[in-house]
Design an enzyme around this catalytic site. Structure first.
Site, PDB file in Angstrom:
ATOM      1  CG  HIS A 215      -2.160  -0.821   0.981  1.00  0.00           C
ATOM      2  ND1 HIS A 215      -2.833  -1.475   1.974  1.00  0.00           N
ATOM      3  CD2 HIS A 215      -2.842  -1.072  -0.156  1.00  0.00           C
ATOM      4  CE1 HIS A 215      -3.879  -2.104   1.470  1.00  0.00           C
ATOM      5  NE2 HIS A 215      -3.895  -1.885   0.182  1.00  0.00           N
ATOM      6  CD  GLU A 453      -8.254 -10.404 -15.790  1.00  0.00           C
ATOM      7  OE1 GLU A 453      -7.579  -9.652 -15.085  1.00  0.00           O
ATOM      8  OE2 GLU A 453      -9.424 -10.729 -15.521  1.00  0.00           O
ATOM      9  CG  ASP A 477      -5.301 -11.183 -12.555  1.00  0.00           C
ATOM     10  OD1 ASP A 477      -4.691 -11.616 -11.560  1.00  0.00           O
ATOM     11  OD2 ASP A 477      -6.295 -10.445 -12.474  1.00  0.00           O
ATOM     12  CB  CYS A 523      -7.065  -2.543 -19.205  1.00  0.00           C
ATOM     13  SG  CYS A 523      -7.623  -4.160 -18.646  1.00  0.00           S
TER      14      CYS A 523
HETATM   15  C1  PEP Z   1      -5.241  -7.095 -14.825  1.00  0.00           C
HETATM   16  O1  PEP Z   1      -5.319  -8.199 -14.256  1.00  0.00           O
HETATM   17  O2  PEP Z   1      -4.325  -6.770 -15.600  1.00  0.00           O
HETATM   18  C2  PEP Z   1      -6.276  -6.082 -14.576  1.00  0.00           C
HETATM   19  C3  PEP Z   1      -6.305  -4.958 -15.266  1.00  0.00           C
HETATM   20  O3  PEP Z   1      -7.172  -6.339 -13.597  1.00  0.00           O
HETATM   21  P1  PEP Z   1      -6.853  -6.171 -12.034  1.00  0.00           P
HETATM   22  O4  PEP Z   1      -5.494  -5.528 -11.914  1.00  0.00           O
HETATM   23  O5  PEP Z   1      -7.936  -5.310 -11.485  1.00  0.00           O
HETATM   24  O6  PEP Z   1      -6.893  -7.574 -11.566  1.00  0.00           O
HETATM   25 MG    MG Z   2      -7.174  -8.802 -13.300  1.00  0.00          MG
END
Ligand code: PEP
Ligand code: MG
Length: 588
Positions: A215, A453, A477, A523
């Site tokens: 964090h 993912e 992920d 993303c």
């Molecule tokens: C990812 O897994 O890349 C993603 C964008 O989702 P999160 O980080 O929220 O798991």
């Molecule tokens: Mg994810």
């Protein structure tokens, strides 16, 4: 943030080689300023008074620490946004936790001094949490350590008299320590969230321990303070004033750099600053490669403050809304009306830009009190993401209803997280179709996306494509599942590198599996990594979604590319044997 691991080089030969992990981007040249960790032990404890007196002292210190946490929360909410502020909600709850309090009171009843009792009770919980299999919960042991220190400091501060100011949530000010013209680099074992928020007068942070996902480090990233972590205990013995340079994107860390190395860092830092200011001045313009390929650059959001920041930074759309922010840390699920109002508020802050609403992405790793899932040894491999929504059709339907109601008013993409199979995607689409029928709605701007993912989904992209308009690759992920290296586990952070050619080949598979009709977006944090745009665009990605503050620079990186050259770069990266060689291909 990629988990790039750089070396710790010491041209003065002070330290041996050790790894440092990239944690918050930016290039820093400065001088060491050591910071003693805030007192967390009981070594300075005074002699215990009567148990009633010690109980009163502890309760008063808990009250002061709680007030400090609430003040910090308000400040963070205003300056950085709700998602970051929620870190402090967890701290406030822990300060009031009845089990922790009664463990400390038991020790006081046995004759312990208030600070010693609190430190021992919290220390015991820290040890238990550190041993948990779930890396997310294990990382939260750091929150306990922060609170242990904060309350002990509050007790000592009270003993020192009313004029003293200290506390782990207060500013870790390091100014006035003999900074050279380049500024001070805070060196510490680890950093609590409160310290990260209060940090003033430093140009960067080097942590001996820590993880890129702690964090404290997340808050450094939000505040734009460059950092490297896991640099090893050697950095803690560097004298104040020692010259030091590091790159928070690659993890390269050099102690006492030679004039040549120092000049290289200064040159890179200054050109990065010039690039950032030129990118900021063009943020509202589109991102088009030199040979005319338009790339949409979106922002990842977790709050309305993020949506405002996205609009201010020129984001073309919200490429990912992590709707969990509405569901976590509460006793009951938000109903359809509350969700509709929240999504509408995001849409308003975005001023008509497309809103990509990811359905709830929770499970064993992010548990909900009102919808528990059975404990499991491997929460990341269990009921999470879309799997969770499919076993809780009531929650799923309520969320889809709110999404459809907002989609009638503004362009929306509904995005399903962690899709593994065609059957899951069919079931999710059927649930959406049911809601569209029930609402008698057919929103013209509604698109449907699947997050890629899971490696199996990446390899089966062509089978998933008929059911969607968008593939959004979640590289955070996808990397953990491909390299079998859990997110948030400091011990394997260096392995979980999205530049690994294995991950890049899966991205390639998604692009090849997507028909012309399906847009491929990325993303995960990788989309904002310097150099990633060239490889991703070369592979066929046409949308990148990054933290709001990264939008201007990612747009600028796109403008400096030609799609044709990016194709060559991408082929070289795919053929590279290692993550660092793939990264080198792209960074030239
Ligand atoms: C990812 O897994 O890349 C993603 C964008 O989702 P999160 O980080 O929220 O798991
Ligand atoms: Mg994810």
């Amino acid at each position: 943030m990629g988990a790039a691991s750089g070396g710790l080089a010491a041209s003065g030969g002070v330290l041996g080689a050790a790894g440092a992990l990239a944690a918050s981007p930016g290039i820093v040249v400065g001088a060491v300023r050591q910071r003693e960790a805030a007192g967390g032990g009981a070594e300075a404890a005074r002699v215990a008074g009567e148990p009633e007196v010690e109980r009163e002292r502890l309760l008063a210190a808990l009250g002061r620490a709680g007030a400090e946490v609430r003040r910090t929360r308000e400040r963070v909410a205003g300056e950085l946004g709700e998602a970051e502020a929620e870190i402090f909600d967890a701290h406030a709850m822990l300060l009031e936790d009845p089990e922790l309090r009664s463990a400390a009171f038991d020790r006081i009843d046995d004759g312990a001094e208030a600070g010693a009792a609190w430190a021992a009770a919290v220390g015991e919980a820290e040890t238990a949490w550190s041993a948990l299999a779930d890396p997310y919960l294990r990382a939260r042991a750091a929150d306990l350590a922060a609170l242990r220190a904060q309350v002990v400091t509050a007790l000592r501060t009270a003993a020192a008299g009313p004029t003293a100011t200290a506390g782990a949530a207060g500013p870790a000010a390091v100014a006035g320590a003999g900074a050279d013209a380049e500024g001070l680099v805070l060196v510490a074992e680890d950093l609590t969230p409160g310290e990260a928020v209060g940090l003033a007068g430093v140009v960067g942070v080097v942590l001996a321990a820590g993880a890129p996902t702690s964090h404290g480090v997340i808050l450094l990233r939000s505040r734009g303070i460059p950092a490297v972590v896991a640099a090893g205990g050697g950095v803690l013995s560097l004298p104040d004033g020692t010259p030091i340079a590091f790159d928070g994107t690659t993890g390269e860390l050099v102690v006492d750099p030679s004039p040549g190395v120092r000049a290289r860092f200064v040159g890179e830092r200054d050109s990065a600053a010039a690039r950032a200011s030129s990118a900021a001045s063009r943020a509202s313009l589109g991102a088009v490669t030199r040979d005319g390929v338009r790339i949409e650059v979106g922002a990842n959001l977790g709050s309305v403050a993020d949506a405002r920041a996205a609009a201010a930074n020129g984001a073309d759309l919200a490429g990912l809304v992590r709707t969990e922010f509405l569901f976590l840390d509460r006793e009951t699920a938000p109903d359809v009306d509350e969700q509709t109002a929240a999504y509408r508020a995001l849409a308003e802050a975005l001023g008509g830009r497309r809103l990509t609403l990811r359905t709830l992405d929770v499970g064993g790793d992010k548990p909900l009190r009102y919808a528990p899932v059975p404990p499991t040894a491997n929460p990341f491999l269990s009921v999470r993401g879309l799997r969770f929504s499919l076993v809780r059709p009531d929650l799923f339907r309520a969320q889809l209803t709110a999404i459809v109601r907002v989609a009638v008013e503004t362009p929306v993409t509904v995005l399903f997280p962690m899709v593994s199979t065609v059957d899951e995607l069919r079931a999710a689409r059927a649930a959406l179709d049911d809601v569209l029928r029930a609402e008698q709605a057919s929103p013209a701007g509604l698109r449907v996306g699947a997050m890629i993912e899971v490696p199996a989904a990446a390899l089966k992209a062509s089978a998933l494509a008929p059911f969607v308009d968008v593939f959004s690759i979640g590289t955070n992920d996808l990397t953990q599942y491909t390299l079998a290296a859990a997110r948030g586990d400091g011990g394997v952070a260096a392995l979980g590198d999205p530049w690994d050619p294995g991950v890049l080949r899966l991205v390639d598979s998604v692009c090849r599996g997507a028909s012309d009709r399906v847009t491929v977006s990325v993303c995960g944090e990788f989309a904002g990594d310097p150099g990633a745009a060239s490889v991703l665009i070369g592979l066929g990605v046409r949308e990148l979604s990054v933290a709001p503050a990264r939008v201007p620079e990612v747009k600028q990186a796109v403008r400096e590319l030609t799609a044709a050259t990016a194709t060559t770069t991408a082929s070289a990266a795919l053929a590279a044997p290692t993550a660092s060689e793939a990264r080198a291909t792209a960074l030239g």
